[in-house]
Design a protein around this motif. Structure first.
Motif, PDB file in Angstrom:
ATOM      1  N   VAL A 176      23.403  52.220  29.488  1.00  0.00           N
ATOM      2  CA  VAL A 176      22.429  52.336  30.540  1.00  0.00           C
ATOM      3  C   VAL A 176      21.112  51.544  30.071  1.00  0.00           C
ATOM      4  O   VAL A 176      20.467  52.005  29.126  1.00  0.00           O
ATOM      5  N   ASP A 177      20.795  50.208  30.388  1.00  0.00           N
ATOM      6  CA  ASP A 177      19.588  49.587  30.324  1.00  0.00           C
ATOM      7  C   ASP A 177      18.569  50.014  31.135  1.00  0.00           C
ATOM      8  O   ASP A 177      18.643  49.699  32.286  1.00  0.00           O
ATOM      9  N   GLU A 178      17.739  50.598  30.597  1.00  0.00           N
ATOM     10  CA  GLU A 178      16.250  50.943  31.633  1.00  0.00           C
ATOM     11  C   GLU A 178      15.716  49.841  32.418  1.00  0.00           C
ATOM     12  O   GLU A 178      15.275  49.815  33.457  1.00  0.00           O
ATOM     13  N   SER A 179      15.662  48.590  31.618  1.00  0.00           N
ATOM     14  CA  SER A 179      15.047  47.543  32.161  1.00  0.00           C
ATOM     15  C   SER A 179      15.878  46.939  33.463  1.00  0.00           C
ATOM     16  O   SER A 179      15.252  46.685  34.207  1.00  0.00           O
ATOM     17  N   ILE A 180      17.267  47.007  32.986  1.00  0.00           N
ATOM     18  CA  ILE A 180      18.279  46.374  34.313  1.00  0.00           C
ATOM     19  C   ILE A 180      17.928  47.467  35.265  1.00  0.00           C
ATOM     20  O   ILE A 180      17.787  47.099  36.501  1.00  0.00           O
ATOM     21  N   LYS A 181      17.853  48.983  35.197  1.00  0.00           N
ATOM     22  CA  LYS A 181      17.874  49.756  36.275  1.00  0.00           C
ATOM     23  C   LYS A 181      16.664  49.473  36.955  1.00  0.00           C
ATOM     24  O   LYS A 181      16.308  49.528  38.234  1.00  0.00           O
ATOM     25  N   SER A 182      15.369  49.334  36.333  1.00  0.00           N
ATOM     26  CA  SER A 182      14.065  48.981  36.791  1.00  0.00           C
ATOM     27  C   SER A 182      14.103  48.001  37.908  1.00  0.00           C
ATOM     28  O   SER A 182      13.729  47.863  38.886  1.00  0.00           O
ATOM     29  N   CYS A 183      14.493  46.780  37.182  1.00  0.00           N
ATOM     30  CA  CYS A 183      14.503  45.535  38.040  1.00  0.00           C
ATOM     31  C   CYS A 183      15.476  45.703  39.163  1.00  0.00           C
ATOM     32  O   CYS A 183      14.917  45.370  40.271  1.00  0.00           O
ATOM     33  N   ALA A 184      16.585  46.216  39.026  1.00  0.00           N
ATOM     34  CA  ALA A 184      17.585  46.227  40.296  1.00  0.00           C
ATOM     35  C   ALA A 184      16.914  47.284  41.358  1.00  0.00           C
ATOM     36  O   ALA A 184      16.959  46.944  42.320  1.00  0.00           O
ATOM     37  N   GLN A 185      16.175  48.195  40.778  1.00  0.00           N
ATOM     38  CA  GLN A 185      15.723  49.345  42.072  1.00  0.00           C
ATOM     39  C   GLN A 185      14.482  48.504  42.653  1.00  0.00           C
ATOM     40  O   GLN A 185      14.408  48.816  43.769  1.00  0.00           O
ATOM     41  N   GLU A 186      13.893  47.824  41.867  1.00  0.00           N
ATOM     42  CA  GLU A 186      12.670  47.036  42.468  1.00  0.00           C
ATOM     43  C   GLU A 186      13.051  45.906  43.521  1.00  0.00           C
ATOM     44  O   GLU A 186      12.513  45.847  44.529  1.00  0.00           O
ATOM     45  N   LEU A 187      14.021  45.307  43.049  1.00  0.00           N
ATOM     46  CA  LEU A 187      14.652  44.227  43.975  1.00  0.00           C
ATOM     47  C   LEU A 187      15.311  44.946  45.085  1.00  0.00           C
ATOM     48  O   LEU A 187      15.035  44.240  46.150  1.00  0.00           O
ATOM     49  N   ALA A 188      15.812  45.878  45.004  1.00  0.00           N
ATOM     50  CA  ALA A 188      16.713  46.657  46.084  1.00  0.00           C
ATOM     51  C   ALA A 188      15.664  47.256  47.241  1.00  0.00           C
ATOM     52  O   ALA A 188      15.807  47.071  48.494  1.00  0.00           O
ATOM     53  N   GLN A 189      14.661  47.861  46.681  1.00  0.00           N
ATOM     54  CA  GLN A 189      13.470  48.404  47.538  1.00  0.00           C
ATOM     55  C   GLN A 189      12.822  47.336  48.299  1.00  0.00           C
ATOM     56  O   GLN A 189      12.575  47.332  49.386  1.00  0.00           O
ATOM     57  N   LYS A 190      12.191  46.355  47.626  1.00  0.00           N
ATOM     58  CA  LYS A 190      11.556  45.270  47.916  1.00  0.00           C
ATOM     59  C   LYS A 190      12.170  44.547  49.294  1.00  0.00           C
ATOM     60  O   LYS A 190      11.745  43.976  50.142  1.00  0.00           O
ATOM     61  N   HIS A 191      13.665  44.239  48.922  1.00  0.00           N
ATOM     62  CA  HIS A 191      14.221  43.113  49.926  1.00  0.00           C
ATOM     63  C   HIS A 191      15.373  44.257  50.847  1.00  0.00           C
ATOM     64  O   HIS A 191      16.054  43.572  51.474  1.00  0.00           O
ATOM     65  N   ASN A 192      15.233  45.678  50.767  1.00  0.00           N
ATOM     66  CA  ASN A 192      16.215  46.279  51.589  1.00  0.00           C
ATOM     67  C   ASN A 192      17.667  46.062  51.226  1.00  0.00           C
ATOM     68  O   ASN A 192      18.384  45.989  52.237  1.00  0.00           O
ATOM     69  N   LEU A 193      17.840  46.157  50.168  1.00  0.00           N
ATOM     70  CA  LEU A 193      19.328  45.764  49.521  1.00  0.00           C
ATOM     71  C   LEU A 193      19.843  46.981  48.811  1.00  0.00           C
ATOM     72  O   LEU A 193      19.184  48.065  48.451  1.00  0.00           O
ATOM     73  N   SER A 194      21.219  47.028  49.145  1.00  0.00           N
ATOM     74  CA  SER A 194      21.880  48.120  48.294  1.00  0.00           C
ATOM     75  C   SER A 194      22.042  47.656  46.963  1.00  0.00           C
ATOM     76  O   SER A 194      22.002  46.793  46.409  1.00  0.00           O
ATOM     77  N   ILE A 195      22.616  48.608  46.162  1.00  0.00           N
ATOM     78  CA  ILE A 195      22.754  48.183  44.631  1.00  0.00           C
ATOM     79  C   ILE A 195      24.454  48.469  44.405  1.00  0.00           C
ATOM     80  O   ILE A 195      24.795  49.443  44.522  1.00  0.00           O
ATOM     81  N   ILE A 196      25.046  47.395  44.014  1.00  0.00           N
ATOM     82  CA  ILE A 196      26.216  47.375  43.730  1.00  0.00           C
ATOM     83  C   ILE A 196      26.559  47.465  42.286  1.00  0.00           C
ATOM     84  O   ILE A 196      25.824  46.555  41.612  1.00  0.00           O
ATOM     85  N   SER A 197      27.443  48.297  41.429  1.00  0.00           N
ATOM     86  CA  SER A 197      27.398  48.171  39.995  1.00  0.00           C
ATOM     87  C   SER A 197      29.065  47.749  39.555  1.00  0.00           C
ATOM     88  O   SER A 197      30.076  48.509  40.102  1.00  0.00           O
ATOM     89  N   ILE A 198      29.443  46.936  38.907  1.00  0.00           N
ATOM     90  CA  ILE A 198      30.797  46.791  38.606  1.00  0.00           C
ATOM     91  C   ILE A 198      30.822  47.212  37.054  1.00  0.00           C
ATOM     92  O   ILE A 198      30.069  46.801  36.199  1.00  0.00           O
TER      93      ILE A 198
END
Length: 378
Positions: A247-269
């Motif tokens: 798990v990459d913490e930078s990926i996590k932080s970016c995904a969470q920030e984008l999801a919160q800012k744009h009201n998006l869910s997060i999907i992981s493959i």
């Protein structure tokens, strides 16, 4: 022309499967007869293998290595390794089946071969052998030391070409240079996927090589739409995470920030249920689903080359995070389209001028296609 391709096509990796499909499809579009050599040596056939004997050798890094000649401890070691593999196969059965369906439906394969000597024994009917793409020449892997991936089989009259081959390293050991120099003598033309590869070939004494794009870029978005048209991803507004390895913490932080800012869910493959912060985890995706999820995403956050490549292909905003920036294939492809700021970004407000990106990539694709077309016309 009759063309035989050898590549890493059956290793349950999205990029490997899709680049094989792309090169095959592009060549078929040009009117050639194309088959992928179904070569799967034992060292590659590991992802879902249930060969118990494979685990009977205790490696040096194991605490049990001092007991390597003791049958009891060898069995104990094998069981400890075998049981997690068995659980993995059960858990990922859907993923494996999706890859197997893709292989049988979309890759045109020869008979199955498992050893180099098998390839040497065949009376090949081919005008051209092509090796590539992906890390077929990485000397840290067995395939980078396998003469099969340097086309050391078949008639000497058959033309030999490398398309978008990758070394996967920035330097070569002396023994690698000597071996590769000898094996590459028989090639009519060589192209590589990274600029690093041009330098390595120059060190070997090969000065006429060309830099080309990964095969997935050879197909148009419409071509890829034909492949994925049978369905849609089930969520309409999401950030797609594809995180290889830990798990990459930078990926996590970016995904969470984008999801919160744009009201998006997060999907992981993924294949291990490790991204606990995702709203949805897709464990059974095959190559088609991989492309489909990228195309439908609002954003892609990844450390994967091919997730980056398909984001570029479909003009999906993306951010990519990697540790080794200097010798990365990702750095190379981003520099081609002047999007280096998407790499290891700290701010996630940047817009992409897709008109400029598509123009730059279009020129690279054009020169890559010219390399193929010119070689096949000689």
């Amino acid at each position: 022309m009759e063309i035989k391709i050898i590549t890493c096509h059956d290793v349950y990796n999205y990029g490997a499967s899709l680049q094989a499909y792309a090169l095959q499809t592009y060549l078929k579009q040009k009117g050639h007869g194309v088959e992928i050599i179904d070569y799967l040596p034992a060292y590659m056939d590991k992802a879902y293998s249930l060969n118990f004997n494979r685990y009977m050798s205790i490696p040096k890094m194991s605490p049990l290595y001092k007991y390597k000649d003791n049958a009891f401890f060898r069995i104990v070691y094998a069981i400890r390794k075998y049981l997690p593999q068995l659980c993995k196969i059960v858990r990922q059965r859907g993923r494996k089946l999706a890859f197997d369906r893709f292989k049988h439906a979309y890759l045109h394969l020869t008979e199955h071969y498992v050893e180099y000597r098998d390839l040497k024994d065949v009376q090949w009917v081919a005008d051209v052998f092509i090796v590539g793409s992906d890390q077929v020449w990485n000397p840290l892997f067995n395939n980078g030391r396998d003469p099969s991936y340097f086309l050391q089989f078949g008639s000497l009259e058959t033309k030999r070409v490398a398309y978008a081959a990758s070394f996967g390293v920035s330097t070569l050991e002396e023994q690698d240079v000597k071996r590769m120099k000898e094996w590459l003598k028989s090639f009519s033309a060589i192209s590589v996927r990274e600029t690093t590869g041009l330098r390595l070939l120059s060190d070997i004494g090969i000065l006429e090589a060309q830099h080309v794009v990964d095969p997935v870029f050879l197909l148009s978005p419409k071509d890829w739409d034909i492949l994925i048209q049978d369905g849609n991803s089930s969520v309409s507004a999401y950030v797609l995470v594809y995180n290889l390895g830990q798990v990459d913490e930078s990926i996590k932080s970016c995904a969470q920030e984008l999801a919160q800012k744009h009201n998006l869910s997060i999907i992981s493959i993924e294949d291990s249920n490790k991204i606990k912060y995702a709203d949805k985890i897709v464990e059974n995706a095959g190559p088609i689903e991989f492309v489909r999820y990228i195309k439908a995403a609002r954003y892609v956050v990844t450390n994967s080359f091919h997730a980056t490549a398909f984001s570029l292909k479909f003009n999906v905003p993306f951010y990519v995070f990697i540790k080794n920036v200097t010798s990365s294939r990702i750095s190379d492809v981003l520099s081609l389209v002047a999007l280096q700021e998407r790499l290891n970004a700290t701010s996630f407000e940047m817009e992409i001028d897709w008109t400029k990106v598509n123009l730059k990539m279009g020129n690279c694709i054009k020169s890559s296609k010219k390399f193929i077309d010119d070689i096949l016309c000689l």
